[in-house]
Design a protein around this motif. Structure first.
Motif, PDB file in Angstrom:
ATOM      1  N   ILE A  87       0.950  -1.180  -0.081  1.00 24.06           N
ATOM      2  CA  ILE A  87       0.052  -0.051  -0.182  1.00 24.06           C
ATOM      3  C   ILE A  87       0.682   1.263  -0.045  1.00 24.06           C
ATOM      4  O   ILE A  87       1.604   1.320   0.780  1.00 24.06           O
ATOM      5  N   TYR A  88       0.438   2.100  -0.966  1.00 21.93           N
ATOM      6  CA  TYR A  88       1.360   3.572  -0.798  1.00 21.93           C
ATOM      7  C   TYR A  88       0.496   4.693  -0.638  1.00 21.93           C
ATOM      8  O   TYR A  88      -0.649   4.610  -1.369  1.00 21.93           O
ATOM      9  N   TYR A  89       0.867   5.543   0.284  1.00 26.23           N
ATOM     10  CA  TYR A  89      -0.029   6.725   0.627  1.00 26.23           C
ATOM     11  C   TYR A  89       0.603   7.945   0.255  1.00 26.23           C
ATOM     12  O   TYR A  89       1.686   8.027   0.324  1.00 26.23           O
ATOM     13  N   ILE A  90      -0.097   8.929  -0.196  1.00 28.33           N
ATOM     14  CA  ILE A  90       0.342  10.397  -0.274  1.00 28.33           C
ATOM     15  C   ILE A  90      -0.757  11.079   0.679  1.00 28.33           C
ATOM     16  O   ILE A  90      -1.597  11.157   0.511  1.00 28.33           O
ATOM     17  N   LEU A 100      16.236   0.761   2.812  1.00 26.97           N
ATOM     18  CA  LEU A 100      15.723   1.775   1.718  1.00 26.97           C
ATOM     19  C   LEU A 100      14.453   2.604   2.258  1.00 26.97           C
ATOM     20  O   LEU A 100      13.614   1.805   3.143  1.00 26.97           O
ATOM     21  N   PRO A 101      14.597   3.827   2.223  1.00 30.75           N
ATOM     22  CA  PRO A 101      13.408   4.696   2.830  1.00 30.75           C
ATOM     23  C   PRO A 101      12.029   4.221   2.349  1.00 30.75           C
ATOM     24  O   PRO A 101      11.913   4.151   1.243  1.00 30.75           O
ATOM     25  N   ASN A 102      11.174   4.313   3.267  1.00 28.53           N
ATOM     26  CA  ASN A 102       9.861   4.066   2.939  1.00 28.53           C
ATOM     27  C   ASN A 102       8.777   5.268   3.313  1.00 28.53           C
ATOM     28  O   ASN A 102       7.648   4.890   3.365  1.00 28.53           O
ATOM     29  N   THR A 103       9.580   6.154   3.914  1.00 32.24           N
ATOM     30  CA  THR A 103       8.661   7.500   4.294  1.00 32.24           C
ATOM     31  C   THR A 103       9.463   8.900   3.799  1.00 32.24           C
ATOM     32  O   THR A 103      10.601   8.726   3.923  1.00 32.24           O
ATOM     33  N   TYR A 104       8.798   9.696   3.316  1.00 32.68           N
ATOM     34  CA  TYR A 104       9.243  11.004   2.758  1.00 32.68           C
ATOM     35  C   TYR A 104       8.347  12.069   3.185  1.00 32.68           C
ATOM     36  O   TYR A 104       7.193  11.999   3.376  1.00 32.68           O
ATOM     37  N   THR A 105       9.036  13.037   3.696  1.00 34.41           N
ATOM     38  CA  THR A 105       8.243  14.345   4.106  1.00 34.41           C
ATOM     39  C   THR A 105       8.760  15.547   3.606  1.00 34.41           C
ATOM     40  O   THR A 105       9.933  15.742   3.081  1.00 34.41           O
ATOM     41  N   ALA A 106       7.992  16.478   3.071  1.00 35.72           N
ATOM     42  CA  ALA A 106       8.508  17.869   2.386  1.00 35.72           C
ATOM     43  C   ALA A 106       7.425  18.967   2.804  1.00 35.72           C
ATOM     44  O   ALA A 106       6.255  18.865   3.510  1.00 35.72           O
ATOM     45  N   TYR A 107       8.063  20.013   2.883  1.00 36.37           N
ATOM     46  CA  TYR A 107       7.339  21.314   3.134  1.00 36.37           C
ATOM     47  C   TYR A 107       7.935  22.185   2.003  1.00 36.37           C
ATOM     48  O   TYR A 107       8.850  22.599   1.844  1.00 36.37           O
ATOM     49  N   VAL A 108       6.716  22.656   1.333  1.00 29.69           N
ATOM     50  CA  VAL A 108       6.902  23.515   0.137  1.00 29.69           C
ATOM     51  C   VAL A 108       6.395  24.807   0.490  1.00 29.69           C
ATOM     52  O   VAL A 108       4.975  24.801   0.662  1.00 29.69           O
ATOM     53  N   ALA A 109       7.272  25.909   0.275  1.00 32.11           N
ATOM     54  CA  ALA A 109       6.406  27.369   0.610  1.00 32.11           C
ATOM     55  C   ALA A 109       6.598  28.093  -0.708  1.00 32.11           C
ATOM     56  O   ALA A 109       7.629  28.091  -1.524  1.00 32.11           O
ATOM     57  N   ASP A 110       5.686  28.863  -0.794  1.00 28.06           N
ATOM     58  CA  ASP A 110       5.672  29.846  -2.054  1.00 28.06           C
ATOM     59  C   ASP A 110       6.395  31.085  -1.817  1.00 28.06           C
ATOM     60  O   ASP A 110       6.189  31.649  -0.701  1.00 28.06           O
ATOM     61  N   LYS A 111       7.390  31.494  -2.508  1.00 32.26           N
ATOM     62  CA  LYS A 111       8.213  32.436  -2.583  1.00 32.26           C
ATOM     63  C   LYS A 111       7.308  33.960  -2.627  1.00 32.26           C
ATOM     64  O   LYS A 111       7.808  34.909  -1.820  1.00 32.26           O
ATOM     65  N   ASN A 112       6.075  33.789  -2.974  1.00 38.15           N
ATOM     66  CA  ASN A 112       5.481  35.080  -3.253  1.00 38.15           C
ATOM     67  C   ASN A 112       4.329  35.519  -2.422  1.00 38.15           C
ATOM     68  O   ASN A 112       3.434  36.387  -2.881  1.00 38.15           O
ATOM     69  N   SER A 113       3.936  34.471  -1.578  1.00 37.23           N
ATOM     70  CA  SER A 113       2.885  34.596  -0.546  1.00 37.23           C
ATOM     71  C   SER A 113       3.221  33.751   0.782  1.00 37.23           C
ATOM     72  O   SER A 113       3.975  33.114   0.818  1.00 37.23           O
ATOM     73  N   ASN A 114       2.135  33.700   1.461  1.00 35.13           N
ATOM     74  CA  ASN A 114       2.459  32.698   2.579  1.00 35.13           C
ATOM     75  C   ASN A 114       1.615  31.456   2.693  1.00 35.13           C
ATOM     76  O   ASN A 114       1.318  30.583   3.528  1.00 35.13           O
ATOM     77  N   LYS A 115       1.453  30.933   1.333  1.00 36.14           N
ATOM     78  CA  LYS A 115       0.691  29.593   0.970  1.00 36.14           C
ATOM     79  C   LYS A 115       1.795  28.623   1.093  1.00 36.14           C
ATOM     80  O   LYS A 115       3.123  28.627   0.697  1.00 36.14           O
ATOM     81  N   VAL A 116       1.577  27.489   1.894  1.00 31.10           N
ATOM     82  CA  VAL A 116       2.524  26.171   1.781  1.00 31.10           C
ATOM     83  C   VAL A 116       1.789  25.089   1.900  1.00 31.10           C
ATOM     84  O   VAL A 116       0.595  24.912   1.956  1.00 31.10           O
ATOM     85  N   ILE A 117       2.526  23.956   1.348  1.00 32.94           N
ATOM     86  CA  ILE A 117       2.020  22.595   1.400  1.00 32.94           C
ATOM     87  C   ILE A 117       2.908  21.642   2.254  1.00 32.94           C
ATOM     88  O   ILE A 117       3.955  21.783   1.974  1.00 32.94           O
ATOM     89  N   ASP A 131       4.157   7.557   2.294  1.00 36.42           N
ATOM     90  CA  ASP A 131       4.577   6.336   3.017  1.00 36.42           C
ATOM     91  C   ASP A 131       4.240   5.070   2.098  1.00 36.42           C
ATOM     92  O   ASP A 131       3.297   4.960   1.438  1.00 36.42           O
ATOM     93  N   SER A 132       5.122   4.097   2.262  1.00 36.55           N
ATOM     94  CA  SER A 132       4.720   2.653   1.678  1.00 36.55           C
ATOM     95  C   SER A 132       4.667   1.713   2.780  1.00 36.55           C
ATOM     96  O   SER A 132       5.647   1.571   3.662  1.00 36.55           O
ATOM     97  N   ILE A 133       3.993   0.466   2.658  1.00 41.07           N
ATOM     98  CA  ILE A 133       3.630  -0.321   3.773  1.00 41.07           C
ATOM     99  C   ILE A 133       3.697  -1.631   2.994  1.00 41.07           C
ATOM    100  O   ILE A 133       2.694  -1.814   1.945  1.00 41.07           O
ATOM    101  N   GLY A 134       4.396  -2.723   3.536  1.00 34.89           N
ATOM    102  CA  GLY A 134       4.378  -3.956   2.928  1.00 34.89           C
ATOM    103  C   GLY A 134       5.827  -4.435   2.450  1.00 34.89           C
ATOM    104  O   GLY A 134       6.858  -3.610   2.408  1.00 34.89           O
TER     105      GLY A 134
END
Length: 244
Positions: free
Chosen positions: A107-110, A173-190, A195-198
């Motif tokens: 199972i793969y999740y985002i 091998l990594p099975n979990t990844y994390t990121a923080y994405v910030a917009d340079k022109n505003s205060n918007k972020v994601i 994650d993968s299981i199995g």
């Protein structure tokens, strides 16, 4: 009376055939991939915009960003914890991909969370996120012309209810990844996580990292008026990237 009944039956059958034909035509308009098989997921995707191999453009219901969505995934929507939106300021969604190979089930999740944060406190948000998810306060950092991207990865597993994180990718091998994405022109972020299981879910760290960064670099925050984003990734990524 029998003639009248027969006429009614013919009308019903004809209507059913017509409706079925219309439904079939409508369904044929969508790409034959898992993402479009799910009626909820397809509401967010541009069927005419396959932005790269195995990706379609995802447009947020907030109208504040677009992102590349892998065609084998489907959004989860049975509960508010899987999908919620608040006007133009917040959106949270999750998607998964299940793979069965004999007795092995993977199972793969985002998970994506869009919000607006104080840019001056960005270092605090970033440090807190990576310490919580990966026990790491020094993520990797890259930039595009529009965004700042912080990311890292590790191998995570549970012993009972306790979560353990292993940073050494030479051992696991990594099975979990994390990121923080910030917009340079505003205060918007994601905030974006994967994650993968199995057993045997990850076979190549470099391919998974490329897949992950491809999605992160695709994030395009709006600038008020909607505009069409011209992808900045190289032809190599556009033509060669494949889902693991």
């Amino acid at each position: 009376m029998k003639k009248h009944t027969k006429t009614i039956i013919l009308v019903i059958v004809g209507a059913a055939i017509l409706i079925g034909g219309i439904w079939g035509v409508n369904e044929s308009r969508y790409p034959n991939v898992p993402a479009f098989d799910d009626h909820f997921t397809r509401k967010f995707l541009n069927k005419d915009k396959k932005v790269a191999s195995r990706f379609y453009e995802f447009k947020s219901k907030t109208g504040q960003y677009t992102i590349w969505f892998p065609e084998d995934y489907q959004m989860l929507h049975d509960a508010s914890e899987y999908y919620s939106v608040n006007g133009k300021s917040y959106e949270n969604w999750s998607a998964s991909y299940r793979k069965v190979d004999g007795k092995n089930k993977s199972i793969y999740y985002i998970k994506v969370e869009f919000s607006k944060n104080d840019k001056n406190s960005e270092p605090i948000y970033v440090k807190g996120l990576f310490e919580e998810q990966l026990k790491d306060s020094n993520p990797k950092e890259i930039e595009t012309s529009r965004t700042r991207i912080y990311y890292n990865y590790a191998y995570a597993y549970f012993e009972g209810t306790e979560r353990h994180v292993v940073q050494n990718s030479k051992v696991h091998l990594p099975n979990t990844y994390t990121a923080y994405v910030a917009d340079k022109n505003s205060n918007k972020v994601i905030e974006f996580s994967y994650d993968s299981i199995g057993e045997g879910t990850e076979t190549s760290q470099e391919k998974r990292k490329l897949w992950f960064l491809t999605i992160l670099k695709s994030i395009n925050f709006s600038e008020g008026k909607s505009r069409e984003w011209k992808p900045l990734l190289s032809n190599y990524i556009r033509n060669k990237i494949t889902l693991l």
